[in-house]
Scaffold this motif. Structure first.
Motif, PDB file in Angstrom:
ATOM      1  N   ILE A  41      60.110  32.976  41.776  1.00 31.18           N
ATOM      2  CA  ILE A  41      60.125  32.764  40.334  1.00 31.18           C
ATOM      3  C   ILE A  41      58.852  32.103  39.809  1.00 31.18           C
ATOM      4  CG2 ILE A  41      62.636  32.693  40.195  1.00 31.18           C
ATOM      5  CD1 ILE A  41      62.474  29.648  40.232  1.00 31.18           C
ATOM      6  N   ASP A  42      57.856  31.874  40.665  1.00 28.99           N
ATOM      7  CA  ASP A  42      56.608  31.241  40.230  1.00 28.99           C
ATOM      8  C   ASP A  42      55.904  32.108  39.190  1.00 28.99           C
ATOM      9  OD1 ASP A  42      57.193  29.331  42.078  1.00 28.99           O
ATOM     10  OD2 ASP A  42      55.571  29.838  43.454  1.00 28.99           O
ATOM     11  N   ARG A  43      55.504  31.472  38.077  1.00 29.87           N
ATOM     12  CA  ARG A  43      54.814  32.162  37.001  1.00 29.87           C
ATOM     13  C   ARG A  43      53.704  31.273  36.450  1.00 29.87           C
ATOM     14  NH1 ARG A  43      57.238  35.624  38.978  1.00 29.87           N
ATOM     15  NH2 ARG A  43      59.004  36.787  38.214  1.00 29.87           N
ATOM     16  N   SER A  44      52.645  31.903  35.934  1.00 31.81           N
ATOM     17  CA  SER A  44      51.593  31.184  35.234  1.00 31.81           C
ATOM     18  C   SER A  44      50.884  32.149  34.290  1.00 31.81           C
ATOM     19  CB  SER A  44      50.568  30.595  36.203  1.00 31.81           C
ATOM     20  OG  SER A  44      49.524  29.968  35.473  1.00 31.81           O
ATOM     21  N   SER A  45      50.692  31.708  33.051  1.00 34.05           N
ATOM     22  CA  SER A  45      49.949  32.515  32.086  1.00 34.05           C
ATOM     23  C   SER A  45      48.441  32.309  32.244  1.00 34.05           C
ATOM     24  CB  SER A  45      50.378  32.150  30.659  1.00 34.05           C
ATOM     25  OG  SER A  45      50.083  30.792  30.394  1.00 34.05           O
ATOM     26  N   GLU A  46      48.037  31.412  33.155  1.00 29.30           N
ATOM     27  CA  GLU A  46      46.631  31.062  33.339  1.00 29.30           C
ATOM     28  C   GLU A  46      45.918  31.920  34.386  1.00 29.30           C
ATOM     29  OE1 GLU A  46      46.535  26.851  34.044  1.00 29.30           O
ATOM     30  OE2 GLU A  46      47.728  26.449  32.271  1.00 29.30           O
ATOM     31  N   ILE A  51      36.335  33.808  37.983  1.00 32.50           N
ATOM     32  CA  ILE A  51      35.411  32.672  38.098  1.00 32.50           C
ATOM     33  C   ILE A  51      34.106  33.154  38.707  1.00 32.50           C
ATOM     34  CG2 ILE A  51      37.239  30.942  38.325  1.00 32.50           C
ATOM     35  CD1 ILE A  51      36.546  30.908  41.372  1.00 32.50           C
ATOM     36  N   GLU A  52      33.040  32.429  38.422  1.00 30.54           N
ATOM     37  CA  GLU A  52      31.747  32.722  39.037  1.00 30.54           C
ATOM     38  C   GLU A  52      31.290  31.497  39.810  1.00 30.54           C
ATOM     39  OE1 GLU A  52      27.211  34.232  38.088  1.00 30.54           O
ATOM     40  OE2 GLU A  52      28.569  33.863  36.428  1.00 30.54           O
ATOM     41  N   ILE A  53      30.980  31.697  41.080  1.00 32.41           N
ATOM     42  CA  ILE A  53      30.435  30.638  41.930  1.00 32.41           C
ATOM     43  C   ILE A  53      28.926  30.829  41.977  1.00 32.41           C
ATOM     44  CG2 ILE A  53      30.449  29.577  44.221  1.00 32.41           C
ATOM     45  CD1 ILE A  53      33.187  29.481  42.922  1.00 32.41           C
ATOM     46  N   LYS A  54      28.197  29.809  41.529  1.00 40.12           N
ATOM     47  CA  LYS A  54      26.736  29.854  41.579  1.00 40.12           C
ATOM     48  C   LYS A  54      26.271  29.041  42.776  1.00 40.12           C
ATOM     49  CE  LYS A  54      26.328  30.602  36.678  1.00 40.12           C
ATOM     50  NZ  LYS A  54      25.787  30.178  35.423  1.00 40.12           N
ATOM     51  N   PRO A  55      25.116  29.371  43.348  1.00 35.06           N
ATOM     52  CA  PRO A  55      24.633  28.639  44.530  1.00 35.06           C
ATOM     53  C   PRO A  55      24.592  27.126  44.300  1.00 35.06           C
ATOM     54  CG  PRO A  55      23.252  30.549  44.100  1.00 35.06           C
ATOM     55  CD  PRO A  55      24.194  30.412  42.917  1.00 35.06           C
ATOM     56  N   GLY A  56      25.156  26.377  45.249  1.00 33.68           N
ATOM     57  CA  GLY A  56      25.136  24.927  45.203  1.00 33.68           C
ATOM     58  C   GLY A  56      26.080  24.308  44.180  1.00 33.68           C
ATOM     59  N   SER A  57      26.961  25.097  43.598  1.00 35.01           N
ATOM     60  CA  SER A  57      27.839  24.548  42.563  1.00 35.01           C
ATOM     61  C   SER A  57      29.284  24.439  43.046  1.00 35.01           C
ATOM     62  CB  SER A  57      27.791  25.422  41.305  1.00 35.01           C
ATOM     63  OG  SER A  57      28.426  26.661  41.541  1.00 35.01           O
ATOM     64  N   THR A  58      30.051  23.665  42.313  1.00 34.64           N
ATOM     65  CA  THR A  58      31.483  23.522  42.559  1.00 34.64           C
ATOM     66  C   THR A  58      32.212  23.947  41.300  1.00 34.64           C
ATOM     67  OG1 THR A  58      31.139  21.659  44.058  1.00 34.64           O
ATOM     68  CG2 THR A  58      33.324  21.860  43.067  1.00 34.64           C
ATOM     69  N   VAL A  59      33.266  24.711  41.466  1.00 35.93           N
ATOM     70  CA  VAL A  59      34.100  25.133  40.339  1.00 35.93           C
ATOM     71  C   VAL A  59      35.467  24.497  40.521  1.00 35.93           C
ATOM     72  CG1 VAL A  59      35.228  27.084  39.214  1.00 35.93           C
ATOM     73  CG2 VAL A  59      32.882  27.319  40.050  1.00 35.93           C
ATOM     74  N   VAL A  60      35.951  23.841  39.478  1.00 34.51           N
ATOM     75  CA  VAL A  60      37.282  23.249  39.492  1.00 34.51           C
ATOM     76  C   VAL A  60      38.172  24.137  38.634  1.00 34.51           C
ATOM     77  CG1 VAL A  60      38.675  21.250  38.871  1.00 34.51           C
ATOM     78  CG2 VAL A  60      36.369  20.925  39.775  1.00 34.51           C
ATOM     79  N   LEU A  61      39.285  24.562  39.206  1.00 37.80           N
ATOM     80  CA  LEU A  61      40.221  25.421  38.491  1.00 37.80           C
ATOM     81  C   LEU A  61      41.610  24.815  38.619  1.00 37.80           C
ATOM     82  CD1 LEU A  61      40.685  28.031  36.926  1.00 37.80           C
ATOM     83  CD2 LEU A  61      40.940  29.208  39.103  1.00 37.80           C
ATOM     84  N   ASN A  62      42.107  24.250  37.533  1.00 38.16           N
ATOM     85  CA  ASN A  62      43.453  23.685  37.486  1.00 38.16           C
ATOM     86  C   ASN A  62      44.377  24.728  36.865  1.00 38.16           C
ATOM     87  OD1 ASN A  62      42.775  21.061  38.493  1.00 38.16           O
ATOM     88  ND2 ASN A  62      41.859  20.635  36.515  1.00 38.16           N
ATOM     89  N   ILE A  63      45.452  25.034  37.552  1.00 41.13           N
ATOM     90  CA  ILE A  63      46.386  26.052  37.100  1.00 41.13           C
ATOM     91  C   ILE A  63      47.785  25.449  37.016  1.00 41.13           C
ATOM     92  CG2 ILE A  63      47.430  28.281  37.657  1.00 41.13           C
ATOM     93  CD1 ILE A  63      44.863  28.856  39.299  1.00 41.13           C
ATOM     94  N   SER A  64      48.424  25.594  35.880  1.00 41.11           N
ATOM     95  CA  SER A  64      49.821  25.169  35.730  1.00 41.11           C
ATOM     96  C   SER A  64      50.727  26.301  36.177  1.00 41.11           C
ATOM     97  CB  SER A  64      50.112  24.821  34.269  1.00 41.11           C
ATOM     98  OG  SER A  64      49.360  23.712  33.877  1.00 41.11           O
TER      99      SER A  64
END
Length: 70
Positions: A41-46, A51-64
């Motif tokens: 039953i897990d659902r998320s509208s998010e 996402i794009e990962i660029k060299p040397g970067s960190t991406v934070v993705l919070n999903i409800s």
């Protein structure tokens, strides 16, 4: 969590959540689609979320995620 290529056609990574619902994954630079398993039953509208990962970067993705538990 599931990570696909930019076209959402090839599964790149399957990531387990920890006891607090957190996750972490290292990916090469590029464009990816993050999604949930949609099992049960897990659902998320998010998601799916591109996402794009660029060299040397960190991406934070919070999903409800609505687990349906009340």
């Amino acid at each position: 969590m599931l990570v696909y290529d930019r076209y959402h056609s090839k599964l790149i990574e399957t990531i387990s959540l920890d006891n607090n619902g957190n996750y972490r994954v290292e990916l090469a630079p590029g464009v990816y689609v993050v999604d949930i398993n949609h099992a049960g039953i897990d659902r998320s509208s998010e998601v799916p979320k591109t996402i794009e990962i660029k060299p040397g970067s960190t991406v934070v993705l919070n999903i409800s995620i609505d687990t349906g538990l009340r």
